[in-house]
Design a protein around this motif. Structure first.
Motif, PDB file in Angstrom:
ATOM      1  N   ALA A  43      30.936  32.819  30.841  1.00  0.00           N
ATOM      2  CA  ALA A  43      31.480  33.276  32.124  1.00  0.00           C
ATOM      3  C   ALA A  43      32.997  33.389  32.065  1.00  0.00           C
ATOM      4  O   ALA A  43      33.581  34.358  32.573  1.00  0.00           O
ATOM      5  CB  ALA A  43      31.054  32.328  33.242  1.00  0.00           C
ATOM      6  N   SER A  44      33.658  32.404  31.454  1.00  0.00           N
ATOM      7  CA  SER A  44      35.113  32.453  31.335  1.00  0.00           C
ATOM      8  C   SER A  44      35.561  33.617  30.460  1.00  0.00           C
ATOM      9  O   SER A  44      36.563  34.282  30.735  1.00  0.00           O
ATOM     10  CB  SER A  44      35.647  31.141  30.766  1.00  0.00           C
ATOM     11  N   MET A  45      34.800  33.884  29.390  1.00  0.00           N
ATOM     12  CA  MET A  45      35.153  34.998  28.518  1.00  0.00           C
ATOM     13  C   MET A  45      34.927  36.337  29.213  1.00  0.00           C
ATOM     14  O   MET A  45      35.644  37.307  28.956  1.00  0.00           O
ATOM     15  CB  MET A  45      34.357  34.929  27.221  1.00  0.00           C
ATOM     16  N   LYS A  46      33.964  36.388  30.110  1.00  0.00           N
ATOM     17  CA  LYS A  46      33.762  37.613  30.888  1.00  0.00           C
ATOM     18  C   LYS A  46      34.990  37.882  31.758  1.00  0.00           C
ATOM     19  O   LYS A  46      35.456  39.024  31.882  1.00  0.00           O
ATOM     20  CB  LYS A  46      32.506  37.484  31.750  1.00  0.00           C
ATOM     21  N   GLU A  47      35.527  36.831  32.361  1.00  0.00           N
ATOM     22  CA  GLU A  47      36.750  36.979  33.152  1.00  0.00           C
ATOM     23  C   GLU A  47      37.926  37.379  32.265  1.00  0.00           C
ATOM     24  O   GLU A  47      38.769  38.202  32.654  1.00  0.00           O
ATOM     25  CB  GLU A  47      37.070  35.660  33.869  1.00  0.00           C
ATOM     26  N   ALA A  48      38.002  36.802  31.065  1.00  0.00           N
ATOM     27  CA  ALA A  48      39.077  37.148  30.142  1.00  0.00           C
ATOM     28  C   ALA A  48      38.984  38.610  29.718  1.00  0.00           C
ATOM     29  O   ALA A  48      40.001  39.314  29.612  1.00  0.00           O
ATOM     30  CB  ALA A  48      39.031  36.235  28.917  1.00  0.00           C
ATOM     31  N   ASN A  49      37.766  39.078  29.475  1.00  0.00           N
ATOM     32  CA  ASN A  49      37.571  40.482  29.106  1.00  0.00           C
ATOM     33  C   ASN A  49      38.028  41.408  30.227  1.00  0.00           C
ATOM     34  O   ASN A  49      38.636  42.461  29.981  1.00  0.00           O
ATOM     35  CB  ASN A  49      36.106  40.748  28.775  1.00  0.00           C
ATOM     36  N   PRO A  82      27.717  35.757  21.724  1.00  0.00           N
ATOM     37  CA  PRO A  82      27.225  36.002  23.087  1.00  0.00           C
ATOM     38  C   PRO A  82      27.343  34.783  23.998  1.00  0.00           C
ATOM     39  O   PRO A  82      27.346  34.918  25.225  1.00  0.00           O
ATOM     40  CB  PRO A  82      25.756  36.383  22.858  1.00  0.00           C
ATOM     41  N   GLU A  83      27.466  33.581  23.410  1.00  0.00           N
ATOM     42  CA  GLU A  83      27.565  32.359  24.212  1.00  0.00           C
ATOM     43  C   GLU A  83      28.992  32.021  24.613  1.00  0.00           C
ATOM     44  O   GLU A  83      29.223  31.061  25.343  1.00  0.00           O
ATOM     45  CB  GLU A  83      26.962  31.176  23.443  1.00  0.00           C
ATOM     46  N   GLY A  84      29.971  32.787  24.144  1.00  0.00           N
ATOM     47  CA  GLY A  84      31.358  32.503  24.491  1.00  0.00           C
ATOM     48  C   GLY A  84      32.261  32.531  23.277  1.00  0.00           C
ATOM     49  O   GLY A  84      31.967  33.192  22.278  1.00  0.00           O
ATOM     50  N   LEU A  85      33.371  31.789  23.347  1.00  0.00           N
ATOM     51  CA  LEU A  85      34.372  31.772  22.277  1.00  0.00           C
ATOM     52  C   LEU A  85      34.572  30.343  21.792  1.00  0.00           C
ATOM     53  O   LEU A  85      34.717  29.419  22.596  1.00  0.00           O
ATOM     54  CB  LEU A  85      35.703  32.321  22.796  1.00  0.00           C
ATOM     55  N   HIS A  94      42.213  25.763  28.439  1.00  0.00           N
ATOM     56  CA  HIS A  94      42.635  25.793  29.836  1.00  0.00           C
ATOM     57  C   HIS A  94      43.270  27.150  30.186  1.00  0.00           C
ATOM     58  O   HIS A  94      42.995  27.714  31.249  1.00  0.00           O
ATOM     59  CB  HIS A  94      43.624  24.660  30.113  1.00  0.00           C
ATOM     60  N   GLU A  95      44.113  27.655  29.290  1.00  0.00           N
ATOM     61  CA  GLU A  95      44.768  28.943  29.543  1.00  0.00           C
ATOM     62  C   GLU A  95      43.751  30.072  29.633  1.00  0.00           C
ATOM     63  O   GLU A  95      43.865  30.961  30.492  1.00  0.00           O
ATOM     64  CB  GLU A  95      45.777  29.237  28.409  1.00  0.00           C
ATOM     65  N   ILE A  96      42.737  30.052  28.787  1.00  0.00           N
ATOM     66  CA  ILE A  96      41.717  31.095  28.826  1.00  0.00           C
ATOM     67  C   ILE A  96      40.889  30.991  30.110  1.00  0.00           C
ATOM     68  O   ILE A  96      40.607  32.003  30.768  1.00  0.00           O
ATOM     69  CB  ILE A  96      40.812  31.025  27.585  1.00  0.00           C
ATOM     70  N   ARG A  97      40.526  29.768  30.472  1.00  0.00           N
ATOM     71  CA  ARG A  97      39.702  29.594  31.671  1.00  0.00           C
ATOM     72  C   ARG A  97      40.480  29.909  32.947  1.00  0.00           C
ATOM     73  O   ARG A  97      39.883  30.091  34.007  1.00  0.00           O
ATOM     74  CB  ARG A  97      39.175  28.156  31.720  1.00  0.00           C
ATOM     75  N   SER A  98      41.814  29.960  32.841  1.00  0.00           N
ATOM     76  CA  SER A  98      42.641  30.247  34.017  1.00  0.00           C
ATOM     77  C   SER A  98      42.890  31.739  34.224  1.00  0.00           C
ATOM     78  O   SER A  98      43.692  32.117  35.077  1.00  0.00           O
ATOM     79  CB  SER A  98      43.996  29.529  33.874  1.00  0.00           C
ATOM     80  N   LEU A  99      42.219  32.583  33.455  1.00  0.00           N
ATOM     81  CA  LEU A  99      42.483  34.015  33.503  1.00  0.00           C
ATOM     82  C   LEU A  99      41.625  34.774  34.514  1.00  0.00           C
ATOM     83  O   LEU A  99      41.564  35.986  34.474  1.00  0.00           O
ATOM     84  CB  LEU A  99      42.255  34.637  32.102  1.00  0.00           C
ATOM     85  N   ALA A 100      40.979  34.040  35.404  1.00  0.00           N
ATOM     86  CA  ALA A 100      40.100  34.699  36.387  1.00  0.00           C
ATOM     87  C   ALA A 100      40.897  35.715  37.199  1.00  0.00           C
ATOM     88  O   ALA A 100      42.007  35.431  37.665  1.00  0.00           O
ATOM     89  CB  ALA A 100      39.466  33.665  37.301  1.00  0.00           C
ATOM     90  N   ILE A 101      40.338  36.894  37.378  1.00  0.00           N
ATOM     91  CA  ILE A 101      40.974  37.981  38.138  1.00  0.00           C
ATOM     92  C   ILE A 101      40.464  37.931  39.568  1.00  0.00           C
ATOM     93  O   ILE A 101      39.260  37.932  39.831  1.00  0.00           O
ATOM     94  CB  ILE A 101      40.653  39.349  37.512  1.00  0.00           C
ATOM     95  N   GLU A 102      41.392  37.856  40.489  1.00  0.00           N
ATOM     96  CA  GLU A 102      41.004  37.816  41.901  1.00  0.00           C
ATOM     97  C   GLU A 102      40.504  39.186  42.380  1.00  0.00           C
ATOM     98  O   GLU A 102      41.035  40.202  41.991  1.00  0.00           O
ATOM     99  CB  GLU A 102      42.227  37.406  42.739  1.00  0.00           C
TER     100      GLU A 102
END
Length: 431
Positions: free
Chosen positions: A232-238, A395-398, A423-431
């Motif tokens: 899920a976090s990597m989807k937000e990063a993408n 497919p499960e993440g990074l 933490h930096e990667i998980r903080s990349l959620a796009i509003e």
């Protein structure tokens, strides 16, 4: 016949004289696969011969000529290098025999500088290993080799003529184009770039601010740390990468460098990364040595947004793609002191966007990667100052791994760095 070499091949050759044996690159490119079925040795031999005749790079050797600059000898024909081993009574011995066969150094003076090792313990199981001197092969070359081997083997096994499409580009043509380009404005532009780069950033590779040596009287242990970033976090990063118009590689790299700056308290951050020199025309589909390491230095001073940090890294990577071909092989001729030194503390960083090697198959039988080496935490590293960072996406993440010697890098400090990266990667959620 004798043919031109690239500057990177020339540098790799010169480095081979660090020891007493006249061998090629110290670390062969190698991999091994396990198949649920028998391998048709005749079809395999026919397929390998077709690839050797298709790719000039697979027929190269480097005989020593003291009166001449380095040139490559290209054989007009080649003996198919299949080494058939008897299966041992136990799997661990078979594994060790395979590894020993694949990592045996090559004599750079005589072709072929690659080999295939075959072990068939039973009609229902086979092991196929590939090894090549790094002077004639890089990681992308291995992908090309495996793709064409699967096609050629399937055709040979069915009794069909082997047809791999249009002729592959000759490595010697690439070498001549590269040398001609360096002799003109293309080369002068790169010399000017690296002269200014070294003046601004210092030597290559960038010094690693994470190092914290314990002293010579405190021998270290090989350590491996990992952090995992969920799907899920990597989807937000993408999505962030898409909106900010940067690559995922640049985005993940920016988080790694941001975390380094946070831990060290220094806005300047740097690492060494592998980059491929397949930028001149005709280089994309060939087998040969194109890859080399380049430095990436950025200054993350000020309260930069994550988007700005990612774009700064993307700009730096774009410069490396434009000017980093080739780097190390050319710089000694330019009297630039940016040759890698094993006395320095540096990070070698690689990003694997896909597990491409797991898709290999022979005759329609899927092949699984067969790991011959012990786990990273049980391996020795090149030297105490070396830090190997590998980011692998599935497919499960990074997953980000750090392999290091704890006499140079303190375990709590390294854990803080990786945790901060996650933490930096998980903080990349796009509003």
């Amino acid at each position: 016949m004798f043919e031109s070499v690239t500057s990177l091949q020339e540098e790799t050759w010169l480095r081979s004289f660090e020891g007493t044996d006249l061998t090629g690159a110290p670390r062969p490119v190698s991999a091994c696969w396990e198949l649920d079925g028998a391998v048709d040795e005749n079809a395999l031999s026919e397929a390998l011969y077709a690839l050797a005749m298709r790719h000039e790079g697979l027929r190269r050797s480097f005989p020593w000529l003291s009166d001449d600059p380095l040139r490559a000898w290209v054989d007009s024909d080649v003996v198919v290098p299949i080494q058939v081993l008897e299966a041992a009574a136990d799997e661990e011995t078979t594994r060790r025999d395979l590894l020993d066969a694949l990592i045996t150094p090559f004599d750079a003076r005589a072709a072929p500088l690659w080999r295939v090792v075959l072990v068939q313990p039973s009609p229902s199981r086979s092991y196929v290993g590939f090894s090549a001197d790094h002077m004639i092969c890089d990681g992308i070359s291995l992908r090309i080799f495996l793709k064409e081997l699967a096609l050629a083997y399937g055709q040979a096994r069915e009794g069909k003529p082997i047809d791999l499409g249009p002729p592959a580009p000759a490595y010697s043509d690439f070498a001549r184009r590269q040398r001609d380009a360096f002799a003109g404005a293309w080369g002068e532009e790169r010399r000017a770039f690296w002269t200014e780069y070294v003046s601004k950033h210092g030597k290559y590779p960038p010094e690693c601010g994470l190092a914290h040596p314990r002293g010579a009287d405190a021998p270290g242990n090989s350590q491996l740390l990992k952090v995992h970033i969920d799907e899920a976090s990597m989807k937000e990063a993408n999505e962030a990468a898409r909106q900010w118009r940067v690559t995922k590689f640049a985005l993940v790299t920016s988080t790694l460098l941001t975390a380094m700056s946070h831990v060290t308290g220094d806005s300047r951050a740097g690492l060494s990364l592998d980059i491929h020199g397949r930028l001149l025309p005709g280089a994309g589909a060939g087998i040969g040595l194109f890859s080399h390491g380049v430095p990436l230095n950025v200054d993350l001073a000020g309260e930069l947004y994550a988007r700005d940090r990612a774009r700064a890294v993307a700009d730096g990577l774009a410069e490396m793609l434009k000017y980093g071909v080739p780097l190390r092989g050319a710089c000694p001729k330019w009297d630039l002191d940016i040759t890698r030194s094993h006395a320095s503390n540096f990070i070698l960083y690689s990003f694997n966007a896909a597990q491409w090697a797991h898709d290999f198959q022979l005759g329609g039988v899927p092949a699984r990667i067969y790991k011959l080496r012990p786990p990273k935490e049980q391996r020795t590293i090149w030297h105490p100052g070396f830090l190997d960072i590998e980011a692998t996406e599935t497919p499960e993440g990074l997953t980000v791994e750090a392999h290091f010697d704890d006499s140079t890098y303190a375990l709590p400090r390294m854990k803080e760095w990786l945790d901060r990266t996650a933490h930096e990667i998980r903080s990349l959620a796009i509003e």
